[in-house]
Design a protein around this motif. Structure first.
Motif, PDB file in Angstrom:
ATOM      1  N   ASP A 234       0.633  -1.243  -0.503  1.00 22.82           N
ATOM      2  CA  ASP A 234       0.511   0.068  -0.383  1.00 22.82           C
ATOM      3  C   ASP A 234       1.470   1.268  -0.082  1.00 22.82           C
ATOM      4  O   ASP A 234       0.403   2.605  -0.682  1.00 22.82           O
ATOM      5  CB  ASP A 234      -1.055  -0.189   1.578  1.00 22.82           C
ATOM      6  CG  ASP A 234      -1.803   0.878   1.034  1.00 22.82           C
ATOM      7  OD1 ASP A 234      -1.934   0.450   0.175  1.00 22.82           O
ATOM      8  OD2 ASP A 234      -2.299   1.772   2.207  1.00 22.82           O
ATOM      9  N   PHE A 235       1.802   1.001   1.018  1.00 24.31           N
ATOM     10  CA  PHE A 235       2.792   2.226   0.865  1.00 24.31           C
ATOM     11  C   PHE A 235       3.700   2.721  -0.536  1.00 24.31           C
ATOM     12  O   PHE A 235       3.702   3.998  -0.648  1.00 24.31           O
ATOM     13  CB  PHE A 235       3.569   1.760   2.077  1.00 24.31           C
ATOM     14  CG  PHE A 235       4.281   3.239   2.646  1.00 24.31           C
ATOM     15  CD1 PHE A 235       2.999   4.146   3.668  1.00 24.31           C
ATOM     16  CD2 PHE A 235       5.246   4.375   2.304  1.00 24.31           C
ATOM     17  CE1 PHE A 235       3.367   5.154   3.785  1.00 24.31           C
ATOM     18  CE2 PHE A 235       5.473   5.497   2.703  1.00 24.31           C
ATOM     19  CZ  PHE A 235       4.880   5.778   3.686  1.00 24.31           C
ATOM     20  N   ILE A 236       4.575   1.246  -0.762  1.00 25.81           N
ATOM     21  CA  ILE A 236       4.896   1.846  -2.722  1.00 25.81           C
ATOM     22  C   ILE A 236       4.489   1.958  -3.803  1.00 25.81           C
ATOM     23  O   ILE A 236       3.344   0.843  -3.582  1.00 25.81           O
ATOM     24  CB  ILE A 236       6.086   0.808  -2.732  1.00 25.81           C
ATOM     25  CG1 ILE A 236       6.916   0.996  -1.860  1.00 25.81           C
ATOM     26  CG2 ILE A 236       6.344   0.906  -3.814  1.00 25.81           C
ATOM     27  CD1 ILE A 236       8.134   1.749  -1.487  1.00 25.81           C
ATOM     28  N   GLY A 237       3.666   3.119  -4.234  1.00 25.35           N
ATOM     29  CA  GLY A 237       2.892   2.956  -6.093  1.00 25.35           C
ATOM     30  C   GLY A 237       1.234   2.589  -5.180  1.00 25.35           C
ATOM     31  O   GLY A 237       0.546   2.920  -3.746  1.00 25.35           O
ATOM     32  N   LYS A 238       0.425   2.635  -6.275  1.00 28.79           N
ATOM     33  CA  LYS A 238      -0.787   2.222  -6.043  1.00 28.79           C
ATOM     34  C   LYS A 238      -1.303   1.112  -6.071  1.00 28.79           C
ATOM     35  O   LYS A 238      -0.843   0.220  -7.290  1.00 28.79           O
ATOM     36  CB  LYS A 238      -1.379   2.919  -6.797  1.00 28.79           C
ATOM     37  CG  LYS A 238      -3.538   2.869  -6.804  1.00 28.79           C
ATOM     38  CD  LYS A 238      -4.138   3.480  -5.634  1.00 28.79           C
ATOM     39  CE  LYS A 238      -5.374   3.299  -5.654  1.00 28.79           C
ATOM     40  NZ  LYS A 238      -5.852   2.987  -3.784  1.00 28.79           N
ATOM     41  N   MET A 239      -2.114   0.356  -4.666  1.00 34.15           N
ATOM     42  CA  MET A 239      -2.859  -0.918  -5.241  1.00 34.15           C
ATOM     43  C   MET A 239      -3.889  -0.814  -4.362  1.00 34.15           C
ATOM     44  O   MET A 239      -4.642  -0.332  -3.920  1.00 34.15           O
ATOM     45  CB  MET A 239      -1.612  -1.655  -4.114  1.00 34.15           C
ATOM     46  CG  MET A 239      -1.807  -3.605  -3.889  1.00 34.15           C
ATOM     47  SD  MET A 239      -1.136  -3.938  -5.263  1.00 34.15           S
ATOM     48  CE  MET A 239       0.405  -4.584  -4.300  1.00 34.15           C
ATOM     49  N   ASN A 240      -4.486  -1.930  -5.784  1.00 30.60           N
ATOM     50  CA  ASN A 240      -6.356  -1.629  -5.564  1.00 30.60           C
ATOM     51  C   ASN A 240      -5.789  -3.560  -3.849  1.00 30.60           C
ATOM     52  O   ASN A 240      -4.921  -4.358  -4.224  1.00 30.60           O
ATOM     53  CB  ASN A 240      -6.852  -2.497  -6.595  1.00 30.60           C
ATOM     54  CG  ASN A 240      -6.349  -1.408  -6.971  1.00 30.60           C
ATOM     55  OD1 ASN A 240      -6.737  -0.273  -7.298  1.00 30.60           O
ATOM     56  ND2 ASN A 240      -6.466  -1.495  -8.542  1.00 30.60           N
ATOM     57  N   PHE A 241      -6.931  -3.566  -2.819  1.00 32.56           N
ATOM     58  CA  PHE A 241      -7.062  -4.125  -2.316  1.00 32.56           C
ATOM     59  C   PHE A 241      -8.801  -4.889  -2.394  1.00 32.56           C
ATOM     60  O   PHE A 241      -9.572  -3.919  -3.078  1.00 32.56           O
ATOM     61  CB  PHE A 241      -6.905  -4.022  -0.826  1.00 32.56           C
ATOM     62  CG  PHE A 241      -5.172  -3.657  -0.477  1.00 32.56           C
ATOM     63  CD1 PHE A 241      -4.515  -5.048  -0.499  1.00 32.56           C
ATOM     64  CD2 PHE A 241      -4.355  -2.331  -0.592  1.00 32.56           C
ATOM     65  CE1 PHE A 241      -3.213  -4.862   0.272  1.00 32.56           C
ATOM     66  CE2 PHE A 241      -3.597  -2.802  -0.461  1.00 32.56           C
ATOM     67  CZ  PHE A 241      -2.681  -3.243  -0.191  1.00 32.56           C
ATOM     68  N   LEU A 242      -8.412  -6.071  -2.013  1.00 37.23           N
ATOM     69  CA  LEU A 242     -10.428  -6.654  -1.969  1.00 37.23           C
ATOM     70  C   LEU A 242     -10.382  -7.852  -1.774  1.00 37.23           C
ATOM     71  O   LEU A 242      -9.168  -9.148  -1.861  1.00 37.23           O
ATOM     72  CB  LEU A 242     -11.440  -6.834  -3.594  1.00 37.23           C
ATOM     73  CG  LEU A 242      -9.982  -7.259  -5.262  1.00 37.23           C
ATOM     74  CD1 LEU A 242     -11.068  -7.951  -5.035  1.00 37.23           C
ATOM     75  CD2 LEU A 242      -9.603  -6.068  -5.553  1.00 37.23           C
ATOM     76  N   PRO A 243     -11.357  -7.723  -0.618  1.00 36.95           N
ATOM     77  CA  PRO A 243     -11.831  -9.010   0.372  1.00 36.95           C
ATOM     78  C   PRO A 243     -11.483 -10.270  -0.730  1.00 36.95           C
ATOM     79  O   PRO A 243     -13.570 -10.312  -1.889  1.00 36.95           O
ATOM     80  CB  PRO A 243     -12.618  -8.876   1.262  1.00 36.95           C
ATOM     81  CG  PRO A 243     -13.056  -7.667   0.497  1.00 36.95           C
ATOM     82  CD  PRO A 243     -12.209  -7.504  -0.727  1.00 36.95           C
ATOM     83  N   VAL A 244     -11.941 -11.644  -0.620  1.00 34.16           N
ATOM     84  CA  VAL A 244     -11.886 -12.650  -1.291  1.00 34.16           C
ATOM     85  C   VAL A 244     -11.918 -13.733  -0.496  1.00 34.16           C
ATOM     86  O   VAL A 244     -11.716 -13.933   0.299  1.00 34.16           O
ATOM     87  CB  VAL A 244     -10.663 -12.630  -2.789  1.00 34.16           C
ATOM     88  CG1 VAL A 244      -9.996 -11.713  -3.518  1.00 34.16           C
ATOM     89  CG2 VAL A 244      -9.120 -12.732  -2.172  1.00 34.16           C
ATOM     90  N   GLU A 245     -12.875 -14.686  -0.828  1.00 34.69           N
ATOM     91  CA  GLU A 245     -12.259 -16.462   0.044  1.00 34.69           C
ATOM     92  C   GLU A 245     -11.744 -16.780  -0.799  1.00 34.69           C
ATOM     93  O   GLU A 245     -11.270 -17.446  -2.168  1.00 34.69           O
ATOM     94  CB  GLU A 245     -13.640 -16.671  -0.089  1.00 34.69           C
ATOM     95  CG  GLU A 245     -13.784 -17.951   0.664  1.00 34.69           C
ATOM     96  CD  GLU A 245     -16.090 -18.470  -0.128  1.00 34.69           C
ATOM     97  OE1 GLU A 245     -16.756 -18.391  -0.241  1.00 34.69           O
ATOM     98  OE2 GLU A 245     -15.485 -19.535   0.376  1.00 34.69           O
TER      99      GLU A 245
END
Ligand SMILES: Nc1ncnc2c1ncn2[C@@H]1O[C@H](COP(=O)(O)OP(=O)(O)OP(=O)(O)O)[C@@H](O)[C@H]1O
Ligand SMILES: [Mg+2]
Length: 371
Positions: A234-245
């Motif tokens: 998250d700190f380096i560059g743009k990152m998308n996070f999504l919750p998955v199973e």
């Protein structure tokens, strides 16, 4: 001038009950440009002050070259320092500011004149020697501070957010000047910043700090492509996070469920992740904006995730689309492509198929969108 290596071994600094630096070990190579990058309060300045000698470690040791300098006073360490601001002596001319470290070292007059001249030329301020600091712009003042830090040819230069008070354009110009000067001189630089773009631009390696510890250290490219934790991702560059199973692992890759209606294959290896996978486990998938593409709804194939375009942003060199995954309430995905390619056909409201590059999805333990 030649750089020296700097070794930080098991260094701890307590202020009362606060562990400002909590067990840091770093080997900085001779001539290397290392950045300490991290959020406010992560211990960057405290670590730098211990390397400079202004703070004494609670535990651990610091070496410059082969010498253990842990108990050595700052002015005996042969280390140059540049701070964010208020660094120049206001009552001294530019010339005298730069001459100061040489006078302290009792160097003879003729040599002082020569070296001050050289140092001012190095930062392109030859004509400014007789000015007072208040007669200079912010960028010029920081150049004088740089000349003063380098004039006694220290093998190690420490800089604490030296460009933090300058506007973006000047900052970018000085980033390049400092980097090229450092390469020309071969001096070892340890550079504190909380600006990740600055760290990516200037550094051979970056130590990402969090809560007084080094979360990860590596080249800009390795931190960007192989972040070891959601914090670094998250700190380096743009990152998308999504919750998955997590559903299971097959030949085609790890299967994850993104929404009730869609699943994906992930082909990145999970090496280095210290958690056990079992079906039903909640994970956080992380993917960079440039590793996602879009297709018209229905044309994306079996691994496509249905979504709807929310916003289209044109940024000159590239374009960003914010896209909501249908049936998911998290923040929209950032998707990026070079301007005029791929994404330019899509606009707000379009129903699309979202395509995630299977080998670019990072899986981390834990739940949720943010880190
Ligand atoms: N002299 C001090 N006395 C007590 N606590 C301190 C002192 N100096 C720093 N700290 C604490 O140590 C922690 C680390 O501070 P430090 O200044 O090293 O952070 P930083 O990463 O440089 O942050 P910033 O980006 O805001 O400059 C913080 O929690 C801070 O409050
Ligand atoms: Mg600081």
């Amino acid at each position: 001038m030649k750089g020296e290596r700097v070794t930080v071994r098991g260094v701890v600094k307590h202020y009362g009950s606060v562990a400002a630096v909590d067990g840091v070990s770093v080997d900085v190579q001779a001539g290397e440009f290392l950045s300490l990058l991290g959020p406010s309060g992560s211990g960057k300045t405290t670590l730098l002050m211990m390397i400079a000698g202004f703070e004494l470690p609670t535990a651990g040791l610091i070496e410059i070259g082969a010498t253990n300098v842990t108990p050595v006073a700052p002015n005996k360490r042969n280390v140059g320092m540049v701070f964010q601001k208020y660094a120049l002596f206001p009552h001294m001319s530019v010339h005298d500011n730069v001459a100061f470290p040489l006078r302290m070292r009792k160097i003879d007059r003729a040599q002082i004149e020569r070296r001050v001249g050289e140092a001012l030329a190095m930062v392109q301020l030859d004509a400014y020697g007789s000015r007072m600091p208040t007669q200079l712009s912010g960028g010029q003042q920081q150049r004088v501070a740089l000349a003063r830090a380098l004039v006694f040819e220290p093998p190690v230069l420490l800089m604490d957010e030296p460009l933090g008070a300058l506007d973006k354009k000047l900052r970018e110009q000085l980033q390049i000047e400092i980097k090229s000067l450092q390469q020309r001189l071969g001096v070892t630089v340890i550079y504190v910043t909380h600006d990740q773009e600055e760290a990516l631009t200037m550094s051979d390696r970056i130590a990402v700090m969090n809560d007084g510890q080094v979360a990860q250290i590596g080249s800009p490219a390795s931190l960007y492509s192989e972040p070891a934790s959601p914090f670094v991702a998250d700190f380096i560059g743009k990152m998308n996070f999504l919750p998955v199973e997590y559903l299971g692992s097959e030949k085609a890759g790890h299967q994850i469920r993104v929404t009730d209606a869609s699943t994906l294959s992930v082909t990145r290896s999970l090496n280095g992740h210290a958690f056990e996978l079992s079906p039903g486990l909640s994970l956080r998938a992380a993917i960079r904006p440039e590793n996602i593409s879009l297709a018209a709804r229905g044309s994306g194939g079996p691994d496509a995730v249905p979504g709807t375009v929310d916003t289209s942003i044109y940024l000159g060199t590239h374009q960003i689309l914010l896209v909501n995954i249908d049936g998911q309430s998290g923040p929209p995905l950032h998707i990026q492509s070079p301007a005029g390619r791929d994404l330019s056909a899509f606009e707000r409201g379009d129903a699309v198929d979202i395509l995630f590059q299977a080998d670019s999805i990072h899986l981390f333990s834990g739940k949720g969108e943010a880190q």
